[in-house]
Design a protein around this motif. Structure first.
Motif, PDB file in Angstrom:
ATOM      1  N   LEU A 226       0.825  -1.205   0.000  1.00 56.44           N
ATOM      2  CA  LEU A 226       0.000   0.000   0.000  1.00 56.44           C
ATOM      3  C   LEU A 226       0.861   1.259   0.000  1.00 56.44           C
ATOM      4  O   LEU A 226       0.582   2.226  -0.727  1.00 56.44           O
ATOM      5  N   PHE A 227       1.915   1.252   0.799  1.00 54.39           N
ATOM      6  CA  PHE A 227       2.846   2.375   0.876  1.00 54.39           C
ATOM      7  C   PHE A 227       3.452   2.664  -0.499  1.00 54.39           C
ATOM      8  O   PHE A 227       3.520   3.815  -0.943  1.00 54.39           O
ATOM      9  N   PHE A 228       3.879   1.627  -1.187  1.00 52.93           N
ATOM     10  CA  PHE A 228       4.469   1.780  -2.511  1.00 52.93           C
ATOM     11  C   PHE A 228       3.444   2.357  -3.487  1.00 52.93           C
ATOM     12  O   PHE A 228       3.755   3.272  -4.267  1.00 52.93           O
ATOM     13  N   LEU A 229       2.224   1.833  -3.459  1.00 50.43           N
ATOM     14  CA  LEU A 229       1.182   2.295  -4.370  1.00 50.43           C
ATOM     15  C   LEU A 229       0.850   3.769  -4.146  1.00 50.43           C
ATOM     16  O   LEU A 229       0.736   4.545  -5.098  1.00 50.43           O
ATOM     17  N   VAL A 230       0.715   4.159  -2.892  1.00 46.85           N
ATOM     18  CA  VAL A 230       0.336   5.540  -2.570  1.00 46.85           C
ATOM     19  C   VAL A 230       1.445   6.521  -2.953  1.00 46.85           C
ATOM     20  O   VAL A 230       1.189   7.584  -3.523  1.00 46.85           O
ATOM     21  N   CYS A 231       2.697   6.163  -2.651  1.00 46.59           N
ATOM     22  CA  CYS A 231       3.814   7.085  -2.884  1.00 46.59           C
ATOM     23  C   CYS A 231       4.188   7.215  -4.356  1.00 46.59           C
ATOM     24  O   CYS A 231       4.545   8.314  -4.807  1.00 46.59           O
ATOM     25  N   PHE A 232       4.104   6.122  -5.105  1.00 42.57           N
ATOM     26  CA  PHE A 232       4.702   6.129  -6.439  1.00 42.57           C
ATOM     27  C   PHE A 232       3.729   5.967  -7.606  1.00 42.57           C
ATOM     28  O   PHE A 232       4.072   6.326  -8.733  1.00 42.57           O
ATOM     29  N   THR A 233       2.533   5.443  -7.365  1.00 41.16           N
ATOM     30  CA  THR A 233       1.610   5.229  -8.485  1.00 41.16           C
ATOM     31  C   THR A 233       1.151   6.524  -9.133  1.00 41.16           C
ATOM     32  O   THR A 233       1.213   6.648 -10.372  1.00 41.16           O
ATOM     33  N   PRO A 234       0.671   7.529  -8.371  1.00 41.21           N
ATOM     34  CA  PRO A 234       0.198   8.759  -9.038  1.00 41.21           C
ATOM     35  C   PRO A 234       1.256   9.404  -9.928  1.00 41.21           C
ATOM     36  O   PRO A 234       0.967   9.789 -11.073  1.00 41.21           O
ATOM     37  N   TYR A 235       2.490   9.513  -9.424  1.00 43.28           N
ATOM     38  CA  TYR A 235       3.558  10.157 -10.194  1.00 43.28           C
ATOM     39  C   TYR A 235       3.824   9.411 -11.503  1.00 43.28           C
ATOM     40  O   TYR A 235       3.937  10.030 -12.569  1.00 43.28           O
ATOM     41  N   HIS A 236       3.893   8.088 -11.440  1.00 42.16           N
ATOM     42  CA  HIS A 236       4.255   7.331 -12.633  1.00 42.16           C
ATOM     43  C   HIS A 236       3.093   7.210 -13.617  1.00 42.16           C
ATOM     44  O   HIS A 236       3.315   7.137 -14.832  1.00 42.16           O
ATOM     45  N   VAL A 237       1.876   7.204 -13.133  1.00 42.61           N
ATOM     46  CA  VAL A 237       0.729   7.231 -14.043  1.00 42.61           C
ATOM     47  C   VAL A 237       0.715   8.536 -14.829  1.00 42.61           C
ATOM     48  O   VAL A 237       0.469   8.552 -16.039  1.00 42.61           O
ATOM     49  N   ILE A 238       1.013   9.649 -14.138  1.00 45.28           N
ATOM     50  CA  ILE A 238       1.060  10.945 -14.820  1.00 45.28           C
ATOM     51  C   ILE A 238       2.216  10.978 -15.829  1.00 45.28           C
ATOM     52  O   ILE A 238       2.077  11.515 -16.934  1.00 45.28           O
ATOM     53  N   LEU A 239       3.370  10.398 -15.465  1.00 50.23           N
ATOM     54  CA  LEU A 239       4.475  10.313 -16.427  1.00 50.23           C
ATOM     55  C   LEU A 239       4.042   9.577 -17.691  1.00 50.23           C
ATOM     56  O   LEU A 239       4.352   9.999 -18.814  1.00 50.23           O
ATOM     57  N   LEU A 240       3.325   8.478 -17.512  1.00 50.56           N
ATOM     58  CA  LEU A 240       2.864   7.690 -18.655  1.00 50.56           C
ATOM     59  C   LEU A 240       1.876   8.493 -19.499  1.00 50.56           C
ATOM     60  O   LEU A 240       1.961   8.505 -20.736  1.00 50.56           O
ATOM     61  N   LEU A 241       0.941   9.172 -18.848  1.00 49.18           N
ATOM     62  CA  LEU A 241      -0.049   9.975 -19.571  1.00 49.18           C
ATOM     63  C   LEU A 241       0.622  11.103 -20.350  1.00 49.18           C
ATOM     64  O   LEU A 241       0.236  11.402 -21.488  1.00 49.18           O
ATOM     65  N   ARG A 242       1.627  11.721 -19.759  1.00 48.52           N
ATOM     66  CA  ARG A 242       2.332  12.809 -20.447  1.00 48.52           C
ATOM     67  C   ARG A 242       3.086  12.290 -21.659  1.00 48.52           C
ATOM     68  O   ARG A 242       3.163  12.961 -22.700  1.00 48.52           O
TER      69      ARG A 242
END
Length: 290
Positions: A226-242
């Motif tokens: 859960l810690f990994f998902l919360v800290c790193f998922t939003p940032y990397h999803v946005i990187l992918l979208l960009r």
């Protein structure tokens, strides 16, 4: 944000002569300044204590101590940059210390993030081997192997991010974003999920552990995921979208401006990693915990 501009992660076509300027005038700097100050206040003592404890573990030939020590040192390096980041945000995104130092701060940020991510994988993999292959692990889990693994991770990631200093905008930045998402996030996430779920399954079927111990191990494993998902998922999803948007934007900046606020929030979440990770991963070692 600093890493959005200076390290050329703002994506625009090669024939586009200017970067998409984020809506800085609409941003309230206070939340980020407070966040960075809080992370520094909590993370600095937490990591210093962790360094001390893990040095003791390394002296006792504890393999896990190598990874935990390296993780804390990595976090301390990043925490040392937070005062400059806070000043930069508070001054309305004006960097007063030169272009090279600005890129260096972005370089430290990216290195910290991905070294931390892969060291987290090492911690989970080490616990996986120790639990699933309890007998065989005596030959597999050696100090020398842990040191070599850590050095390789640091060198590969450090070399991989050298283009931050000379990168031009466009395809090169887009390719780096794809690599960050798949190699730096998705694959480690899969490793964390598989190893921690395997640990949970093994522990649940064990007859030699007390129910309270099983609950503790299960909760820790879920907390790590859960810690990994919360800290790193939003940032990397946005990187992918960009990166995907680059192929369809035709030089327009609408998406970049809309995504700026979520991007800033995601950077804040990734920063929290440096303050919280020592707590989770020190709890991974019973001897350090005691």
């Amino acid at each position: 944000h600093l890493t959005m501009n200076v390290t050329s992660t703002t994506i625009s076509p090669p024939n586009h002569t200017h970067s998409c300027e984020p809506p800085y005038d609409e941003e309230n700097p206070l939340p980020l300044v407070v966040l960075y100050s809080t992370v520094l206040t909590l993370g600095l003592p937490a990591n210093l204590i962790t360094v001390f404890l893990t040095v003791l573990e390394v002296c006792q030939k504890n393999v896990l101590g190598i990874y935990l020590f390296s993780l804390s040192v990595c976090d301390l390096m990043y925490l040392g940059t937070l005062p400059l980041w806070a000043i930069y945000i508070n001054m309305g995104h004006r960097w007063e210390w030169g272009s090279l130092s600005c890129k260096l701060m972005g370089y430290v940020f990216f290195n910290n993030m991905y070294i931390s991510i892969f060291l987290m994988c090492c911690v989970s993999a080490d616990r996986f081997v120790a639990v699933i292959y309890a007998v065989e692990s005596r030959g597999l889990r050696r100090m020398r192997h842990a040191v070599i693994t850590t050095v390789v991770i640091v060198v590969v990631i450090a070399v991989g991010h050298v283009p931050v200093f000379s990168m031009t905008e466009g395809d090169q930045a887009t390719g780096l974003n794809y690599a960050r998402f798949f190699i730096g996030f998705f694959i480690p996430l899969c490793i964390l999920i598989v190893t921690n779920l395997a640990i949970i399954a093994k522990v649940q079927t064990s007859t030699g552990l007390k129910p309270q111990t099983k609950i503790k191990i299960r909760n820790l494993a879920f907390a790590v995921i859960l810690f990994f998902l919360v800290c790193f998922t939003p940032y990397h999803v946005i990187l992918l979208l960009r990166a995907i948007n680059f192929h369809f934007s035709n030089g327009k900046c609408d998406f970049e401006r809309r995504i700026y606020t979520p991007y800033t929030i995601s950077l804040g979440l990734s920063t929290i990693n440096s303050a919280i990770s020592p707590v989770f991963y020190v709890l991974s070692s019973n001897s350090v915990h005691k």
